[in-house]
Design a protein around this motif. Sequence first.
Motif, PDB file in Angstrom:
ATOM      1  N   HIS A   3     -16.769  33.992  73.824  1.00 46.93           N
ATOM      2  CA  HIS A   3     -16.868  35.403  74.166  1.00 46.93           C
ATOM      3  C   HIS A   3     -15.740  35.779  75.130  1.00 46.93           C
ATOM      4  O   HIS A   3     -15.155  34.924  75.789  1.00 46.93           O
ATOM      5  CB  HIS A   3     -18.220  35.711  74.811  1.00 46.93           C
ATOM      6  N   TYR A   4     -15.448  37.060  75.173  1.00 44.99           N
ATOM      7  CA  TYR A   4     -14.436  37.557  76.102  1.00 44.99           C
ATOM      8  C   TYR A   4     -14.844  38.942  76.583  1.00 44.99           C
ATOM      9  O   TYR A   4     -15.694  39.608  75.981  1.00 44.99           O
ATOM     10  CB  TYR A   4     -13.055  37.590  75.447  1.00 44.99           C
ATOM     11  N   THR A   5     -14.239  39.361  77.688  1.00 45.39           N
ATOM     12  CA  THR A   5     -14.583  40.631  78.306  1.00 45.39           C
ATOM     13  C   THR A   5     -13.583  41.712  77.913  1.00 45.39           C
ATOM     14  O   THR A   5     -12.372  41.471  77.834  1.00 45.39           O
ATOM     15  CB  THR A   5     -14.595  40.496  79.843  1.00 45.39           C
ATOM     16  N   GLU A  26     -19.068  42.495  76.661  1.00 45.68           N
ATOM     17  CA  GLU A  26     -18.748  41.151  76.200  1.00 45.68           C
ATOM     18  C   GLU A  26     -18.641  41.166  74.682  1.00 45.68           C
ATOM     19  O   GLU A  26     -19.518  41.704  73.994  1.00 45.68           O
ATOM     20  CB  GLU A  26     -19.827  40.163  76.636  1.00 45.68           C
ATOM     21  N   LYS A  27     -17.575  40.600  74.170  1.00 43.42           N
ATOM     22  CA  LYS A  27     -17.349  40.582  72.724  1.00 43.42           C
ATOM     23  C   LYS A  27     -17.253  39.147  72.223  1.00 43.42           C
ATOM     24  O   LYS A  27     -16.846  38.246  72.969  1.00 43.42           O
ATOM     25  CB  LYS A  27     -16.069  41.341  72.369  1.00 43.42           C
ATOM     26  N   THR A  28     -17.602  38.965  70.974  1.00 39.09           N
ATOM     27  CA  THR A  28     -17.486  37.658  70.341  1.00 39.09           C
ATOM     28  C   THR A  28     -16.070  37.467  69.820  1.00 39.09           C
ATOM     29  O   THR A  28     -15.497  38.377  69.213  1.00 39.09           O
ATOM     30  CB  THR A  28     -18.479  37.539  69.178  1.00 39.09           C
ATOM     31  N   VAL A  29     -15.508  36.312  70.072  1.00 38.84           N
ATOM     32  CA  VAL A  29     -14.161  36.031  69.583  1.00 38.84           C
ATOM     33  C   VAL A  29     -14.185  36.050  68.052  1.00 38.84           C
ATOM     34  O   VAL A  29     -14.953  35.309  67.421  1.00 38.84           O
ATOM     35  CB  VAL A  29     -13.670  34.665  70.085  1.00 38.84           C
ATOM     36  N   PRO A  30     -13.364  36.885  67.420  1.00 38.25           N
ATOM     37  CA  PRO A  30     -13.414  37.014  65.960  1.00 38.25           C
ATOM     38  C   PRO A  30     -12.689  35.876  65.250  1.00 38.25           C
ATOM     39  O   PRO A  30     -11.793  35.239  65.813  1.00 38.25           O
ATOM     40  CB  PRO A  30     -12.707  38.341  65.707  1.00 38.25           C
ATOM     41  N   ALA A  31     -13.095  35.644  64.012  1.00 41.57           N
ATOM     42  CA  ALA A  31     -12.359  34.724  63.155  1.00 41.57           C
ATOM     43  C   ALA A  31     -11.134  35.455  62.610  1.00 41.57           C
ATOM     44  O   ALA A  31     -11.209  36.636  62.268  1.00 41.57           O
ATOM     45  CB  ALA A  31     -13.251  34.238  62.008  1.00 41.57           C
ATOM     46  N   LEU A  32     -10.002  34.766  62.557  1.00 44.77           N
ATOM     47  CA  LEU A  32      -8.767  35.394  62.111  1.00 44.77           C
ATOM     48  C   LEU A  32      -8.671  35.439  60.597  1.00 44.77           C
ATOM     49  O   LEU A  32      -9.091  34.512  59.893  1.00 44.77           O
ATOM     50  CB  LEU A  32      -7.559  34.630  62.660  1.00 44.77           C
ATOM     51  N   THR A  69     -14.244  52.951  72.638  1.00 48.47           N
ATOM     52  CA  THR A  69     -13.280  51.935  72.209  1.00 48.47           C
ATOM     53  C   THR A  69     -12.539  51.389  73.421  1.00 48.47           C
ATOM     54  O   THR A  69     -12.566  51.975  74.512  1.00 48.47           O
ATOM     55  CB  THR A  69     -12.264  52.500  71.203  1.00 48.47           C
ATOM     56  N   VAL A  70     -11.844  50.270  73.223  1.00 49.61           N
ATOM     57  CA  VAL A  70     -11.121  49.611  74.314  1.00 49.61           C
ATOM     58  C   VAL A  70     -10.034  50.528  74.868  1.00 49.61           C
ATOM     59  O   VAL A  70      -9.282  51.155  74.108  1.00 49.61           O
ATOM     60  CB  VAL A  70     -10.501  48.292  73.823  1.00 49.61           C
ATOM     61  N   GLY A  98      -4.473  46.447  75.167  1.00 45.07           N
ATOM     62  CA  GLY A  98      -5.668  47.107  75.693  1.00 45.07           C
ATOM     63  C   GLY A  98      -6.298  46.370  76.860  1.00 45.07           C
ATOM     64  O   GLY A  98      -5.868  45.279  77.262  1.00 45.07           O
ATOM     65  N   TRP A  99      -7.345  46.984  77.399  1.00 45.88           N
ATOM     66  CA  TRP A  99      -8.056  46.412  78.544  1.00 45.88           C
ATOM     67  C   TRP A  99      -9.043  45.352  78.053  1.00 45.88           C
ATOM     68  O   TRP A  99     -10.240  45.597  77.940  1.00 45.88           O
ATOM     69  CB  TRP A  99      -8.806  47.507  79.307  1.00 45.88           C
ATOM     70  N   GLN A 100      -8.513  44.185  77.765  1.00 45.68           N
ATOM     71  CA  GLN A 100      -9.362  43.106  77.271  1.00 45.68           C
ATOM     72  C   GLN A 100      -8.656  41.772  77.458  1.00 45.68           C
ATOM     73  O   GLN A 100      -7.431  41.705  77.543  1.00 45.68           O
ATOM     74  CB  GLN A 100      -9.723  43.324  75.805  1.00 45.68           C
ATOM     75  N   GLU A 101      -9.459  40.726  77.530  1.00 42.27           N
ATOM     76  CA  GLU A 101      -8.904  39.390  77.754  1.00 42.27           C
ATOM     77  C   GLU A 101      -8.221  38.839  76.511  1.00 42.27           C
ATOM     78  O   GLU A 101      -7.209  38.126  76.605  1.00 42.27           O
ATOM     79  CB  GLU A 101     -10.021  38.437  78.190  1.00 42.27           C
TER      80      GLU A 101
END
Length: 331
Positions: A3-5, A26-32, A69-70, A98-101
């Motif tokens: 997960h990431y913020t 908190e978001k789930t790391v997506p599959a590429l 949205t981000v 964007g504002w995300q890790e």
Amino acid sequence: MKHYTAINLIGRPQGAIGPELFEIVEKTVPALNEGEFLVRQTHMSLDPAMLGWMSADTDSYIPPVELGTVMRSSGIGEVIESKHPDYTTGDRVMGMFGWQELAVSKGQGVNKVDASLPPEMLLSVFALPGLTATQGLYSIGKPQPGETLVVSGAAGSVGSIVGQLAKADGLTVIGVVGSDAKADWIINELGFDGAVNYKTDDLDAKLDELAPNGIDLYFENTGGPIQHRVFERMNAHGRIIVCGMIADYTASEPRPGPNWINIIKKRLLIQGFTMPDHLHQAPQLLAKLTPYVQQGKIKYRAHTLEGLESAITGLNLFFTGGNEGKLIVKL
């Protein structure tokens, strides 16, 4: 990391920027998918343009950030996973992440950057500030040795570069700032010829002292009362480059502008610009800017905030003038 913020925009500003405008998620790391790569962002840029991006104005050079949205921003990061043929793990990249890790990209608008250069230099000089300063000063301003330039927001990331480029080209440069400390910095560190503290100086008297022969170029970043005073002192065939109007970005009603009679009498060129129109020219702009940097003619300073969430209150530094240099968030 599973997960990431990220930080979403959930409200439109009516004045000061506060936490009620944002939501930390908190978001789930997506599959590429094929043709994508994953970036871990390390440094994020805060820019005055964000205040416009957050508004509901759809009649602008770029659509507003959609609520939920981000939040939009540029930054630097490292590729940590890739299914893209042109990007490999370990590449250092710059883009609108964007504002995300973490951010997934297909490469559009993303550039590889020199891993040996400090991220603060990349974001302060070779990213949006340097591109903006170079485009506005040279493509619109067309400065000539011996001319006098006034730049507002002179201690900011764009204004400080504008002034240094103009000084290197033989112009007299006057910076408009909001504190004596900033005035001292642009004069004694950056080499400006003079400074106007718009908060404490008698604007008319100070401009008469510093620009007794009038003003040929005005690089506008802020708006406010100084704009009228400079406009009144423009020389014939002067050029006014309108880059920003931070004093009016969240105002309920923008201030009235100067009367247009002087535009006719002095045959003035007044032109606004925004960098999204010119990003395709980035290689040429960097080719123009880089020699000044290599010759030691461009100094910078970064104001670094720690942690993703510091961006939420960090934007208010643009209103108060509390930032000392390029605003950067270190994740």
